[in-house]
Design an enzyme around this catalytic site. Sequence first.
Site, PDB file in Angstrom:
ATOM      1  N   ASP A  94       0.588  -5.678   2.921  1.00 48.56           N
ATOM      2  CA  ASP A  94       1.508  -5.424   1.814  1.00 48.56           C
ATOM      3  C   ASP A  94       0.629  -5.097   0.615  1.00 48.56           C
ATOM      4  O   ASP A  94       0.008  -5.974   0.036  1.00 48.56           O
ATOM      5  CB  ASP A  94       2.354  -6.689   1.562  1.00 48.56           C
TER       6      ASP A  94
ATOM      7  N   LYS B 172      -1.041   0.685  -8.195  1.00 49.51           N
ATOM      8  CA  LYS B 172       0.011   1.224  -7.327  1.00 49.51           C
ATOM      9  C   LYS B 172       0.991   2.102  -8.109  1.00 49.51           C
ATOM     10  O   LYS B 172       1.529   3.059  -7.578  1.00 49.51           O
ATOM     11  CB  LYS B 172       0.750   0.050  -6.681  1.00 49.51           C
TER      12      LYS B 172
ATOM     13  N   GLU C  70       8.867  -1.091   2.605  1.00 53.72           N
ATOM     14  CA  GLU C  70       8.870  -2.535   2.356  1.00 53.72           C
ATOM     15  C   GLU C  70      10.181  -3.205   2.814  1.00 53.72           C
ATOM     16  O   GLU C  70      10.130  -4.248   3.472  1.00 53.72           O
ATOM     17  CB  GLU C  70       8.590  -2.800   0.870  1.00 53.72           C
TER      18      GLU C  70
ATOM     19  N   ASP D 127      14.662  -6.886  -3.788  1.00 52.47           N
ATOM     20  CA  ASP D 127      13.239  -7.168  -3.987  1.00 52.47           C
ATOM     21  C   ASP D 127      12.912  -7.208  -5.475  1.00 52.47           C
ATOM     22  O   ASP D 127      12.857  -6.177  -6.144  1.00 52.47           O
ATOM     23  CB  ASP D 127      12.414  -6.080  -3.273  1.00 52.47           C
TER      24      ASP D 127
END
Length: 622
Positions: free
Chosen positions: A23, A87, A186, A216
């Site tokens: 992850d 990211k 994800e 999330d």
Amino acid sequence: MAKIPINIATGSLQKDEIIVGIDLGTTNSLIAVIHPDSKKPVALKEHNGISLVPSVIHFDESGNVLVGEDAKPYLQTDAANTIFSAKRLMGKTYKDVKEAGELAYKIIDDDDNKLVKVQVGNTFYSPVDLSSLILKELKKQAEHILKTPVNKAVITVPAYFNDAQRQATRDAGKLAGLDVLRIINEPTAASLAYGFGTTGNSKQGSDNGQTIAVYDLGGGTFDISILNIANGIFEVLSTHGNTLLGGDDFDTAIVNYWMTENKFEGDEIKHRQALRLIAEEAKKHLSANEIFEKEYKGYKLNLSHAAFNELIKPIADKTIVACKHALKDAGLNKQDIDEVVMVGGSTRVPLIKQMVRDFFGKQLNDSVHPDEVVALGAAIQADILAGNTTGLLLLDITPLSLGLETMGGLMDVLLPRNSKIPTKASRQYTTYKDGQSAMKIAVYQGERDMVKDNRRLAEFNLTGIPGMPAGLPKVEISFLINADGILVVNAKELRSGIEQSVEVKPQYGLTDEEVEKMLLDSMQHAKEDMDIRALTEAKTEAEQLLSTTEKFIQKNFSSISKDELTATSHAMQALQLALDMDDKNLVQAKTQELNEISKPYAERIMDEAIQKSMQGSKIGPA
Ligand code: AMP
């Protein structure tokens, strides 16, 4: 000596090589594997018992690099040389990032449309370089814990990541010495971790499968995805979110509250920095307690659960609005959702749990550690790829339409938005000029009718087309999206066999807000777009008619009467005028007039030519 079997067919080693699940997060990253004994996924933990590696990198003056926990303190003490949230920069241009707000480190801005780079000292780093440093650290830690080389991985990305961002993630893996077997979404990984869709799961639904909402909420990002899982196929029905919303905003809200409650003396920025850490502590404390109290430099800081809830309610509300949008996009009602999965550290906040539970009217799946759930799912996917679990396939959808630029700057869609991937589509095109030896292939992404309103992903020339009259070459263009969501465009001239292809690594990154904006734009401009398309098509047809008429007259000048020539010339002028006026109806009317004037002599001349050729041809031996 140990013997290692080799697969004769592929030449690959058949040793039980470990495949890890990673992850790669905005604030934290982690790595998981399937435990050889329990066959259950586990997050790898160093001696300190912590599985998370903060996605932070520090560069010192002599070029030494620290990653993770060791780099974190430098966020405060040496911000200019400490990189976080790399990211967010993946696959983005400078322009994209500029709009996203301030960053403590320096970003290179030589060209708005170029991919972003970060400057540290005299060195420039791409987001791929930076992510690869985090992946290298994860690989190193995994090898240390597992005591075996780690060369293969499955890496997760947000469902809204576009081709460029997926490719950038894959490249980062390669740079870190990892063979990235699969990039998965994800929310898909989180669902896998809860056992949804895997064979043997008692919750496996009916023939229509199960519909799952994955909520999330991390430190700095939020997304909600609606998935459908049927017969082992995972399909992302819709995804929504906000890449600048998360638990960090809760901390900011607490800091602001304390700043107004107390009259702090001295440097406000210093107070805010110090209070941030205490605010996060308070937030975590309030996830299990009713009241938080602490002394700070002689000031009394306190926060009740009720006051905290009031502070974060507006932020939580925004996430619920996104849930509504996601349901609407998927064409579903709340009642259609079978399971709700909670991911991300901030879903530990009781108010968040309560609001999500109330909204969906369902008990939540929150038993798996919310920080580990994505990595655990990636490890399960890795196990599937290793061949240990069968009957599972992962399917995603394209968030925006993909197509080509055709005459007049029109968008010709080959793969409509929401196409399931992997997928393939092809269409034939031809040249519009005699002897045309090259064809420009420009690939666009978006919903608007004119390519100028969409995003250009790639452009290349198919060259070496043998000289042929216009309209004769047959150029087949195919779009292939592989299981990772990466687009390969191939162009082939079928008569000559010449062929060229590109793997699209788009220059532009897209956030989910941008995807949303593009969809909204296309709806708002639907009427205008239709008009422009109709006008462009009429103009293209008119221009082609003008050009062929001119060529025809030049070639057959002697066979056309003076009256016919005058009438044609007038009609051509009128059509040219209509073209200049951009009036679709007029262009169509004048095109028809020119056609009607030229048709009689064109037919007459063609007939004569056929007669002549018949006379000239001899059938059989003389
Ligand atoms: P993630 O990005 O998923 O690692 O989530 C990190 C976020 O979760 C940060 O904002 C943390 O402050 C927050 N977080 C971690 N533990 C808790 C907790 N017990 N209660 C509330 N928020 C938490």
